[in-house]
Design an enzyme around this catalytic site. Structure first.
Site, PDB file in Angstrom:
ATOM      1  N   THR A 230      26.779 -51.350  28.804  1.00 55.75           N
ATOM      2  CA  THR A 230      25.485 -50.230  28.139  1.00 55.75           C
ATOM      3  C   THR A 230      25.454 -50.024  30.008  1.00 55.75           C
ATOM      4  O   THR A 230      26.406 -49.776  29.986  1.00 55.75           O
ATOM      5  CB  THR A 230      24.049 -51.142  28.306  1.00 55.75           C
ATOM      6  OG1 THR A 230      23.711 -51.440  29.783  1.00 55.75           O
ATOM      7  CG2 THR A 230      23.969 -51.845  27.314  1.00 55.75           C
ATOM      8  N   ASP A 231      25.079 -48.220  29.382  1.00 57.22           N
ATOM      9  CA  ASP A 231      24.993 -47.631  30.476  1.00 57.22           C
ATOM     10  C   ASP A 231      24.217 -48.765  31.315  1.00 57.22           C
ATOM     11  O   ASP A 231      23.130 -49.445  30.857  1.00 57.22           O
ATOM     12  CB  ASP A 231      24.692 -45.886  30.506  1.00 57.22           C
ATOM     13  CG  ASP A 231      24.845 -44.972  31.273  1.00 57.22           C
ATOM     14  OD1 ASP A 231      25.362 -45.504  32.083  1.00 57.22           O
ATOM     15  OD2 ASP A 231      24.776 -43.484  31.760  1.00 57.22           O
ATOM     16  N   TRP A 232      24.225 -47.893  32.431  1.00 54.03           N
ATOM     17  CA  TRP A 232      22.721 -48.037  33.586  1.00 54.03           C
ATOM     18  C   TRP A 232      21.722 -48.772  33.479  1.00 54.03           C
ATOM     19  O   TRP A 232      20.978 -47.568  34.011  1.00 54.03           O
ATOM     20  CB  TRP A 232      23.148 -48.477  34.948  1.00 54.03           C
ATOM     21  CG  TRP A 232      24.381 -49.198  35.614  1.00 54.03           C
ATOM     22  CD1 TRP A 232      24.994 -50.079  36.923  1.00 54.03           C
ATOM     23  CD2 TRP A 232      25.674 -49.391  35.078  1.00 54.03           C
ATOM     24  NE1 TRP A 232      25.706 -50.386  36.790  1.00 54.03           N
ATOM     25  CE2 TRP A 232      26.609 -50.837  36.061  1.00 54.03           C
ATOM     26  CE3 TRP A 232      26.154 -49.073  34.042  1.00 54.03           C
ATOM     27  CZ2 TRP A 232      27.984 -51.189  35.664  1.00 54.03           C
ATOM     28  CZ3 TRP A 232      27.836 -49.939  33.550  1.00 54.03           C
ATOM     29  CH2 TRP A 232      28.383 -51.023  34.879  1.00 54.03           C
ATOM     30  N   GLY A 233      20.726 -49.156  32.894  1.00 57.11           N
ATOM     31  CA  GLY A 233      19.758 -49.207  32.192  1.00 57.11           C
ATOM     32  C   GLY A 233      19.350 -48.508  31.014  1.00 57.11           C
ATOM     33  O   GLY A 233      18.198 -48.336  30.728  1.00 57.11           O
ATOM     34  N   GLY A 234      20.548 -48.974  29.976  1.00 56.16           N
ATOM     35  CA  GLY A 234      20.309 -48.141  28.826  1.00 56.16           C
ATOM     36  C   GLY A 234      20.375 -48.742  28.066  1.00 56.16           C
ATOM     37  O   GLY A 234      20.003 -48.949  26.662  1.00 56.16           O
TER      38      GLY A 234
END
Ligand code: BGC
Length: 779
Positions: A230-234
């Site tokens: 995932t993108d960071w926190g996505g």
């Protein structure tokens, strides 16, 4: 031990834990099963390895270890040089081995949809073919060192405002032909080991949970067999994400949805097999990279600096050169103007930020020249500074002005407010031009800017954001030690309002892709709109000519000749043009290109092979459209030297007489909705129905509690900025947008907030104060 056996030994809980990281940059090790930890870090233009404990972040705010700061994507793509990109990727791969990084997060392959996207400097192009090819070169380079390359952000991440929770509403053909195409090319050609999903939703589905995107298209159709992070926190819904094949959630350190995953398996809503697939892919990559990093490796940072200079030279675009004012000598009759000459803008802000190994300033190389600062670091000037420019410029033979966008103007985390350069920079240029007829502008910015001043100066050299070697490269290019050979990878309109999406981009929280496939030159050409500089444009200190085009079967062959008196490189571009004007299709599209180096009088034969894809559109699959095509060879998307008709046998294309057949007049939302059978209504979050997908900013208008939370977040962030809520500082803006502007669940994933607390907060925001307090206590 085989991965299958390892998975059999691990408990369900352990496998779930493995699928979320340990902290900001690592995955969890399970030594009892021989699973090592995998270290990853940004970046797309050099490593950003943060080593200090408790000083890690996804936004490039805290310090990182020194690494070569290579040019950014904007400059890399302008090189149009796949081979050079491989060298770049290889060098980053070597530094990764040196710094014990197993997985590099980048490059960013998203499409430059609109010039205001704050992160355009990190993206390659408005054209998916160019973006895909440049990305492929870059990825091949990193992977050739055994290091995993995570291309990002899959997909539709073409705006920064509300990037964490906007919904991209897009028709299938546009998604396939424009926004997925670059990823497809890079996946098929370069086979990256990993890929990062994006923050936004696409047609209502979060990218992290998007089975159609991550499984059906990426894995099954394109054959991707690597790891999706995932993108960071996505991350949104981990159950859906596991089913979709989004293997790893980052950053780690939280227990986000772990209980829910176990319950889902127990209740048969999620199969353990799906979890095994995800965990298996994490194990496979962690073991592979541990093996790669086992040996000590020392990277040659000195030679990488030289490479950074070479790429900056290869990506620099000469936009104007009246009377061949460039190249020139730099001596005491030359005046240098601008704050950026002593503090160059060479990289962007955010996760791509690199702590450079060897940064030098232009003024060090221009020490024989006179210098006036002309403005401050934000681009503001004063009457006094302008007077100094006037006096010195009138006494000089020529003036080199350093201008563009200071750091606070463009950054990850927010979009630009407009396409203007700072007023101070424009006044500096104009003052110099009033008092001297030989003004050369060296321009540094990550995306197109309005250049109303262009007619007043003799030469413009556009560097993009050219990395730590910017200063040497500028010196070499200005003095003729190097010959500029970059070409624009995006169109430069005269005015922002000339952009097709100007009236609706960033005007709603969601991204409405109303212009469809008409992005960049695909729009300007169809609408027959003049642009300041077209896609593919760039000059050289020498001249090139083209001759002897022939097409035999599918093979296009012709010659390029250097007819000037200096050696240099030409970017040869092949466009395919469709004659059928009433068809819903761009006038022309880039289908092949190559870069050739030629000595004076040297000629080379270039060959391209035409393929089905060159004549296809997406219509529930790639469909070759029959008819007469013009194969056009030229210097840019609007200047052609050779052309020939080529007949293609294939399907007929649907004719239409709406906006999409000519791009003339105003495009209305109604026309877009009718065309693509879309029905869009902005969903405004309402008190009582707020969810974890809503942000503090969205909820604070109707919730006093959220207003207080906003103030609290602001205060916490301010601590890192000397106690000041400094909305002028791009890092501050980025951080506030990433926390208060992101969905509430981000505070659990990235902020480590424990179960119960956020649920309680949400209840309170929805107007259930006591229930909220009870939930918090229970949690
Ligand atoms: C960015 C990514 C980056 C990640 C880790 C995110 O905010 O969108 O591009 O790789 O942070 O720094």
């Amino acid at each position: 031990m085989e991965i299958k056996e390892v998975l059999q030994k691990m408990t369900l809980k352990e496998k779930i834990e493995l699928c979320s990281g340990k902290d900001t940059w690592t995955t969890k090790a399970f030594e009892q099963y021989g699973i090592p930890s995998l270290f990853m870090c940004d970046g797309p233009s050099g490593l950003r390895k943060q080593e200090k404990k408790n000083a890690t972040d996804m936004l490039g705010v805290n310090d990182s270890r020194k690494a070569t700061c290579f040019p950014l994507a904007v400059t890399n793509a302008s090189s149009w040089d796949e081979e050079l990109m491989q060298q770049l990727g290889k060098a980053i791969g070597q530094e990764a081995k040196d710094q014990k990084v197993g997985m590099v997060l980048g490059p960013g392959v998203n499409i430059k949809r609109n010039p205001l996207c704050g992160r355009n400097f990190e993206y390659f192009s408005e054209d998916p073919y160019l973006a895909g090819k440049i990305a492929a070169g870059f990825i091949k380079g990193i992977e050739s060192e055994g290091v995993a390359c995570s291309m990002k952000h899959f997909a539709c991440n073409s705006q920064e405002n509300d990037r964490l929770n906007n919904d991209g509403i897009i028709d299938e053909r546009t998604l396939r032909e424009i926004y997925l195409k670059a990823f497809e090319i890079a996946v098929k050609e370069a086979k990256p080991s990993t890929l990062m999903s994006s923050y936004p939703k696409i047609n209502g589905v979060h990218s992290s949970d998007n089975k159609m995107l991550l499984n059906d298209i990426l894995r099954e159709e394109w054959g991707f067999d690597g790891l999706v992070v995932t993108d960071w926190g996505g991350m949104n819904d981990r159950i859906a994400a596991m089913k979709a094949g989004n293997d790893l959630m980052m950053p780690g350190g939280s227990d986000y949805m772990e209980k829910e995953l176990i319950k889902a398996v127990e209740e048969g809503r999620l199969s353990e097999e799906d979890i095994d697939k995800c965990a298996g892919r994490v194990i496979k990559l962690a073991i592979k990279e541990a093996e790669v990093l086992k040996e000590e490796y020392v990277a040659d940072y000195k030679s990488h600096h030289k490479l950074a200079v070479k790429i900056a030279e290869g990506g620099a675009v000469l936009l104007k050169n009246e009377d061949n004012v460039l190249p020139t000598t730099v001596d005491n009759k030359t005046l240098v103007v601008g704050y950026m000459a002593k503090d160059i803008r060479y990289q962007g802000a955010g996760s791509s930020h690199v702590n450079p190994m060897d940064l030098r300033q232009p003024i060090e190389f221009l020490s024989d020249c006179k210098y006036v600062e002309g403005c401050n670091e934000n681009g503001d000037t004063s009457e006094e500074m302008l007077k100094e420019i006037a006096i010195e410029a009138s006494k000089s033979e020529k003036v080199i002005v350093f201008a563009g966008l200071p750091p606070k103007y463009e950054s990850e985390g927010f979009d630009r407010d407009n396409m203007l350069m700072p007023a101070g920079h424009i006044r500096m240029i104009e003052e110099a031009a009033k008092n001297n007829s030989n003004v050369i502008v060296v321009l540094m910015c990550g995306s197109a800017v309005e250049c109303d001043w262009a007619d007043k100066v003799k030469a413009i050299l556009y560097m993009g954001l050219a990395g730590e070697g910017s200063a040497e490269a500028i010196y070499n290019l200005v003095t003729g030690k190097a010959n500029p050979s970059g070409r624009l990878s995006e169109s430069w309109p005269y005015k922002y309002n000339d952009c097709v999406s100007a009236s609706y981009y960033d005007k709603t929280k969601d991204a409405l892709y109303m212009e469809g496939i008409y992005v960049g030159y695909r729009y300007y050409d169809k609408a027959e709109k003049a642009v300041r500089w077209p896609f593919g444009y760039g000059l050289s200190y020498t001249e090139f000519d083209y001759e002897n085009l022939s097409i035999n079967g599918n093979e296009v062959s012709f010659e390029v000749i250097n007819t000037g008196d200096k050696e240099g490189s030409e970017v040869v571009q092949l466009y395919v043009e469709n004659h059928d004007v009433s068809a819903y299709r761009p006038v022309r599209e880039l289908k092949h290109f190559t870069k050739v180096f030629l000595k004076p009088n040297e000629r080379k034969t270039i060959k391209f092979t035409l393929i089905d894809d060159d004549f296809s559109i997406w219509d529930k699959g790639n469909k070759v459209i029959g008819g007469d095509y013009l194969i056009r060879i030229g210097k840019n998307s609007r200047e052609f030297d050779l052309q020939e008709t080529f007949h293609v046998v294939g399907a007929t294309i649907e004719q239409c007489d709406d906006w999409y057949s000519n791009c003339k007049g105003n495009l209305t939302q109604q026309e877009w909705e009718e065309k693509f059978n879309i029905s869009y209504h902005e969903v405004k979050p309402v008190k009582g129905q707020y969810t974890m997908d809503n942000s503090i900013v969205e909820m604070m208008d109707s919730s006093l509690f959220m207003k207080i939370m906003y103030k609290a977040v602001e205060k916490v962030i301010s601590k890192g900025f000397g106690g000041k809520a400094d909305y002028d500082d791009p890092n501050f803006r980025m951080m506030i947008n990433a926390s208060a502007g992101g969905p509430l669940r981000l505070m659990h994933i990235s902020g480590g907030t424990k179960n119960g607390l956020l649920e309680g907060v949400l209840e309170i925001a929805n107007g259930h104060f006591f229930k909220g307090i009870a939930t918090m206590i229970k949690g």
